[in-house]
Write an enzyme that holds these catalytic residues in place. Structure first.
Site, PDB file in Angstrom:
ATOM      1  N   HIS A 254       0.771  -1.310   0.084  1.00 40.92           N
ATOM      2  CA  HIS A 254      -0.019   0.030  -0.010  1.00 40.92           C
ATOM      3  C   HIS A 254       1.102   1.321  -0.018  1.00 40.92           C
ATOM      4  O   HIS A 254       1.791   1.381   0.945  1.00 40.92           O
ATOM      5  CB  HIS A 254      -1.005   0.115   1.272  1.00 40.92           C
TER       6      HIS A 254
ATOM      7  N   GLU B 154       1.891   3.730   2.882  1.00 41.11           N
ATOM      8  CA  GLU B 154       2.227   3.018   4.156  1.00 41.11           C
ATOM      9  C   GLU B 154       3.896   2.946   4.062  1.00 41.11           C
ATOM     10  O   GLU B 154       4.582   2.100   4.269  1.00 41.11           O
ATOM     11  CB  GLU B 154       1.617   1.814   4.270  1.00 41.11           C
TER      12      GLU B 154
ATOM     13  N   HIS C 238       2.248  -3.789   7.002  1.00 40.48           N
ATOM     14  CA  HIS C 238       1.289  -2.582   6.665  1.00 40.48           C
ATOM     15  C   HIS C 238       1.538  -1.666   7.738  1.00 40.48           C
ATOM     16  O   HIS C 238       2.004  -2.063   8.933  1.00 40.48           O
ATOM     17  CB  HIS C 238       0.068  -3.239   6.506  1.00 40.48           C
TER      18      HIS C 238
ATOM     19  N   GLU D   8       0.620  -5.168  11.111  1.00 41.09           N
ATOM     20  CA  GLU D   8      -0.069  -3.643  11.007  1.00 41.09           C
ATOM     21  C   GLU D   8       0.806  -2.917  11.896  1.00 41.09           C
ATOM     22  O   GLU D   8       0.721  -2.916  13.171  1.00 41.09           O
ATOM     23  CB  GLU D   8      -1.471  -3.446  11.297  1.00 41.09           C
TER      24      GLU D   8
HETATM   25 ZN   LIG Z   1      -1.893  -1.916   4.007  1.00 36.90          ZN
END
Ligand SMILES: [Zn+2]
Length: 418
Positions: free
Chosen positions: A174, A177, A304, A377
Site C-alpha cells: 500500500h 504506508e 502494513h 500492521e
Molecule cells: Zn496496508
C-alpha cells in the site's frame, strides 16, 4: 538517511507548476472524501463498513477509522453503526503538509528521513556492493510503470542455493504506508551490517536464506509524495484509479465481499486475479522457490500500517479452520502470532476478526504454498486522522527496531517442523 538537495530556482518553479496541475487524487468523489470514526465496532460491522466501499484506515479497541463520502457514511449510520465525522480528508492532508519538499521527488520537508525510491535503490545497491559475500540484489520483476521490484537475498554463500529454510519479507503493498519500506530496509541493513558482530544475526544469516522486497508498490509510493505533498494514496498506478494490490492475489479472489469491483474504490480488486504486474511478479518469484516439488520459503511477513496488529489467515472467512487449514495448522498460526505479538506489544488476531478481506497476500501464500504468512500492521495503534499513515521520521528508528525480535522469531520458526 538524509539526502540534502539544493533546490534551484528552476526546480522550485517546476514544483509550483506540478502542484497547481496535479490531479486532485483518486476517487471520482475525492472532493467529498471525509474521515470518520465508528466506535464500539465488531467484525461484522467492520465488514459492513468495508463492503460499503469505504476505505478503512485502521482499527484499535473497536474504534474504526475510515474515509468515505458523506452519503456513504449516512447509509452506514442507518445500519445502526455509531459513525462520527472527524474532518475533511483534503483538509487533514493539507494540515499534515505544512511545507513543500525541498525537491520535487523528496518527502515533504521534515520527513526526509524516509527513503524515496531512488534513495532506497542506492541503499540496496550499496549493501550489495559492500556485503557481496552475503547480500545479492536482483529484481522480482517490474511495476506497472517499469520500476524494478528490488529483491534482496541475504545468506552466507549467497550465490549458492543452499538447502536452508527460506523466509520472505515484503513491504509497501500500500503506497501511503511508507513506514513499512523503512521496516524492510532495517531488515536488510541489520542482517548485513551486523553480520559477524551480532551473534543472533550471524547465526540466522548462516542458517537461513532471507529474501526482502522493500517496495512491492514503488509507483504508488512515488506518486503519494510527488510534488512534495502527501496524497493519502493506497493503490498501484495501473490505469487512472489503480488496483489495490492486497486484494489482487489469486486465492479466492473476489470471493466473499472482501474487496470492491469498482475501480473508484480504494479496495478495487482489479480486473482479474494477478491483473497487477506487481502481485504477478512477487507470486512468480514465490513460485520459483518451489524446488524439487517443495516450497523453500517457510515463513513470510507482509508489513502494513497501521493499528499495531499481528494478523494470520484466513481473511476471506470467519472460520478458524477450513479444508486448507487444519486445527493443528490454525493452532500453529495462533501460537506463532501470539509469540510475535508478545515481542512487540501488538495485538494478535485472525485477519477476519478485523473484517473480511479477499485476495490478500497471506491467504494465497498459505493456501497455495503452505507458507506461514502473517501481516503486521505497524505503528501507530490508532490514527490521529491522516497522521496514522504519516508518522514523523523520528518514529522510523524506534518503530522498526521494535520488530527486530519478531523478525528473529519468525526466522527461527522457519526452521521448526510445522
Ligand atoms: Zn496496508
Amino acid at each position: 538517511m538524509k539526502i540534502l538537495r539544493r533546490g534551484s530556482i528552476a526546480a522550485a518553479g517546476l514544483l509550483l507548476l506540478a502542484a497547481s496541475v496535479a490531479p486532485a487524487g483518486a476517487a471520482q468523489d475525492d472532493n467529498d472524501r471525509m474521515l470518520y470514526e465508528a466506535r464500539g465496532t465488531d467484525s461484522a460491522q467492520r465488514t459492513a463498513i468495508a463492503r460499503s466501499g469505504a476505505d478503512i484506515w485502521g482499527t484499535s479497541d473497536g474504534v474504526t477509522t475510515f474515509s468515505a463520502s458523506a452519503a456513504l457514511a449516512k447509509s452506514l449510520q442507518a445500519k445502526g453503526i455509531d459513525v462520527e465525522r472527524v474532518g475533511d480528508v483534503e483538509d487533514l492532508l493539507a494540515a499534515r503538509n505544512p511545507d513543500m519538499a525541498t525537491s520535487a521527488d523528496e518527502f515533504p520537508a521534515g520527513d526526509e528521513g524516509y527513503h524515496t525510491y531512488g534513495e532506497l535503490t542506492e541503499v540496496l545497491q550499496r549493501a550489495d556492493s559492500e556485503h557481496g559475500d552475503i547480500a545479492s540484489l536482483s529484481s522480482a520483476g517490474s511495476s506497472y510503470q517499469g520500476r524494478a521490484l528490488h529483491l534482496m537475498k541475504i545468506s552466507d554463500n549467497v550465490a549458492q542455493d543452499e538447502d536452508e529454510p527460506e523466509v520472505l519479507f515484503t513491504c509497501n503493498q500500500h503506497a501511503r504506508e511508507h513506514l513499512t519500506t523503512e521496516m524492510c530496509l532495517r531488515i536488510v541493513e541489520r542482517f548485513t551490517d551486523e553480520y559477524g558482530t551480532d551473534p543472533t544475526v550471524t547465526e540466522l544469516v548462516n542458517t537461513r536464506e532471507i529474501y526482502v522486497i522493500p517496495s512491492v508498490n514503488p509507483d504508488g509510493s512515488e506518486y503519494d509524495i510527488e510534488g512534495g505533498r502527501y496524497k493519502g494514496w493506497r493503490k498501484n498506478r495501473q490505469g487512472y484509479y489503480g488496483t489495490d494490490l492486497n486484494r489482487n492475489w489469486g486465492y479466492k479472489w473476489g470471493c466473499c465481499g472482501g474487496s470492491s469491483g469498482s475501480p473508484y474504490s480504494d479496495t478495487y480488486r482489479g480486473t482479474s486475479a494477478f491483473s497487477a504486474p506487481e502481485t504477478r511478479a512477487v507470486a512468480s518469484f514465490v513460485e520459483s522457490r518451489v524446488v524439487g516439488g517443495s516450497q523453500q520459503i517457510k515463513a513470510h511477513i507482509d508489513f502494513h500500517t497501521y493499528s499495531e496488529l499481528v494478523l494470520w489467515p484466513y481473511g476471506y472467512t470467519y472460520s478458524d479452520t477450513t479444508d486448507t487449514m487444519s486445527r493443528e495448522e490454525a493452532r500453529r498460526f495462533q501460537e506463532v502470532g501470539r509469540k510475535l505479538a508478545a515481542s512487540n506489544g501488538y495485538t494478535p488476531q485472525q485477519s477476519s476478526d478485523l473484517y473480511i478481506t479477499d485476495g490478500s497476500v497471506n491467504d494465497w501464500m498459505w493456501a497455495e504454498h503452505g507458507i506461514l504468512s502473517l501481516t503486521f500492521e505497524m505503528y501507530p495503534a490508532s490514527g490521529g486522522g491522516i497522521g496514522g499513515f504519516y508518522p514523523p521520521d523520528e518514529r522510523i528508528e524506534p518503530e522498526t527496531r521494535r520488530n527486530d525480535e519478531a523478525v528473529d522469531i519468525l526466522l527461527t520458526e522457519a526452521g521448526a517442523q510445522p
